[in-house]
Write an enzyme that holds these catalytic residues in place. Structure first.
Site, PDB file in Angstrom:
ATOM      1  N   ARG A 103      -7.749   5.473  -6.001  1.00  0.00           N
ATOM      2  CA  ARG A 103      -6.398   5.201  -6.516  1.00  0.00           C
ATOM      3  C   ARG A 103      -6.416   3.893  -7.296  1.00  0.00           C
ATOM      4  O   ARG A 103      -6.849   2.873  -6.788  1.00  0.00           O
ATOM      5  CB  ARG A 103      -5.459   5.086  -5.317  1.00  0.00           C
ATOM      6  CG  ARG A 103      -4.011   5.036  -5.686  1.00  0.00           C
ATOM      7  CD  ARG A 103      -3.161   5.183  -4.461  1.00  0.00           C
ATOM      8  NE  ARG A 103      -3.345   4.106  -3.499  1.00  0.00           N
ATOM      9  CZ  ARG A 103      -2.378   3.665  -2.713  1.00  0.00           C
ATOM     10  NH1 ARG A 103      -1.195   4.195  -2.781  1.00  0.00           N
ATOM     11  NH2 ARG A 103      -2.611   2.704  -1.853  1.00  0.00           N
ATOM     12  N   THR A 107      -1.593   1.434 -11.323  1.00  0.00           N
ATOM     13  CA  THR A 107      -0.800   2.588 -11.768  1.00  0.00           C
ATOM     14  C   THR A 107      -0.602   3.598 -10.637  1.00  0.00           C
ATOM     15  O   THR A 107       0.226   4.497 -10.757  1.00  0.00           O
ATOM     16  CB  THR A 107      -1.525   3.323 -12.914  1.00  0.00           C
ATOM     17  OG1 THR A 107      -2.785   3.794 -12.396  1.00  0.00           O
ATOM     18  CG2 THR A 107      -1.777   2.429 -14.097  1.00  0.00           C
ATOM     19  N   ASP A 202      -4.437   0.636   6.184  1.00  0.00           N
ATOM     20  CA  ASP A 202      -5.431   1.238   5.298  1.00  0.00           C
ATOM     21  C   ASP A 202      -6.402   2.068   6.134  1.00  0.00           C
ATOM     22  O   ASP A 202      -7.206   1.526   6.889  1.00  0.00           O
ATOM     23  CB  ASP A 202      -6.173   0.148   4.527  1.00  0.00           C
ATOM     24  CG  ASP A 202      -7.071   0.742   3.455  1.00  0.00           C
ATOM     25  OD1 ASP A 202      -7.902   1.621   3.792  1.00  0.00           O
ATOM     26  OD2 ASP A 202      -6.943   0.354   2.287  1.00  0.00           O
ATOM     27  N   ASP A 205     -10.207   1.352   5.641  1.00  0.00           N
ATOM     28  CA  ASP A 205     -10.624   0.085   6.239  1.00  0.00           C
ATOM     29  C   ASP A 205     -10.666   0.194   7.762  1.00  0.00           C
ATOM     30  O   ASP A 205     -11.558  -0.346   8.410  1.00  0.00           O
ATOM     31  CB  ASP A 205      -9.660  -1.045   5.845  1.00  0.00           C
ATOM     32  CG  ASP A 205      -9.853  -1.464   4.399  1.00  0.00           C
ATOM     33  OD1 ASP A 205     -10.794  -0.964   3.753  1.00  0.00           O
ATOM     34  OD2 ASP A 205      -9.054  -2.301   3.916  1.00  0.00           O
TER      35      ASP A 205
END
Ligand code: URA
Length: 211
Positions: A103, A107, A202, A205
Site C-alpha cells: 500500500r 495515496t 499493524d 509488524d
C-alpha cells in the site's frame, strides 16, 4: 459481494486476545493461525466436491471428496503469510500462489511488486488471505487480478474489516462477480492513517516484528 461475519464465542475470545497490545508476537501468530482455521471452516462451505466410491470395514458407500482443480490459496504478502498455516491445515491439498501488493502510504493505492500464480485460473475456487481489509485498495486489486485470470469464485478471508473497505470492495467488484468476504469482525472505521479502529495495529509488524 457476499459478507459473512463469523459470529462465534471462540472467534470473539481469540480476537480480543489478538487485539490486546500486550499480546507478544509468538502468541499473536498462534492466535492468528487458530482464527484463520476457524474462518476457513466457514469460508469453505461452498467447496466443490465429487462423489467417491469407497469401501469401509463394513460395506461399500459413496462419499464425497474435493473436486479437481484443487482450491487455490493466495496469501497477500507480507501479512497474509501469517495466515497460510491456518488455512492449509484445513486445505492441505490446496495449491498456494502468492501476490505481493504494497500500500502506497500517501495515496493508499495498491502496487503489485510480486506474483506467483498460474496464468489460467478458470474454474478455480480461490481463497485470498490478508489479515486486514482496511481501505480495500489492496483487496480490490487482488480480486481483479484473479478475476482477470479467469477465476469466477473468489473468497477473501480476513481477520478484520473496516466498513469503508467493505464498501470499496462492494462498489468495485459489483454483484455479478462471485466474491465472498469472510471476517472475524467488522470494526468501527478507519483513522486518518488508514488504520482500522479499534483494530489491532499493524498486523504485519505484530506477526513478524518491525523490519
Ligand atoms: N493494515 C494493518 O496492518 N492494520 C490496519 O489497521 C490497517 C491496515
Amino acid at each position: 459481494m457476499h459478507l459473512h461475519v463469523a459470529d462465534h464465542p471462540l472467534v470473539s475470545h481469540k480476537l480480543t486476545l489478538l487485539r490486546d497490545e500486550r499480546t507478544p508476537s509468538p502468541t499473536f501468530r498462534q492466535l492468528t493461525e487458530e482464527l484463520v482455521t476457524l474462518l476457513t471452516y466457514e469460508a469453505t462451505r461452498g467447496l466443490k466436491t465429487v462423489p467417491a466410491e469407497i469401501t469401509t470395514p463394513v460395506t461399500t458407500m459413496t462419499g464425497q471428496r474435493l473436486a479437481e482443480p484443487r482450491p487455490m490459496v493466495v496469501p497477500i504478502l507480507r501479512a497474509g503469510l501469517g495466515m497460510l498455516e491456518g488455512i492449509t491445515r484445513l486445505l492441505p491439498t490446496a495449491e498456494v500462489g502468492f501476490l505481493g501488493l504494497v500500500r502506497d502510504e500517501e495515496t493508499f493505492e495498491a502496487v503489485t511488486y510480486a506474483n506467483r500464480l498460474p496464468e489460467d485460473l478458470s474454474g478455480r475456487q480461490c481463497y485470498l488471505v490478508d489479515p486486514m481489509l482496511a481501505t480495500g485498495g489492496t483487496m480490490v486489486a487482488a480480486i481483479q487480478y484473479l478475476l482477470e485470470r479467469g477465476a469466477n469464485d473468489v473468497t477473501c478471508i480476513c481477520l478484520l474489516a473496516a466498513p469503508e473497505g467493505l464498501s470499496t470492495v462492494e462498489q468495485m467488484v459489483g454483484d455479478e462477480a462471485n466474491v465472498k468476504v469472510v471476517v472475524a469482525a467488522v470494526d468501527e472505521r478507519l483513522n486518518e492513517k488508514g488504520y482500522i479502529v479499534p483494530g489491532l495495529g499493524d498486523a504485519g509488524d505484530r506477526l513478524f516484528g518491525v523490519v
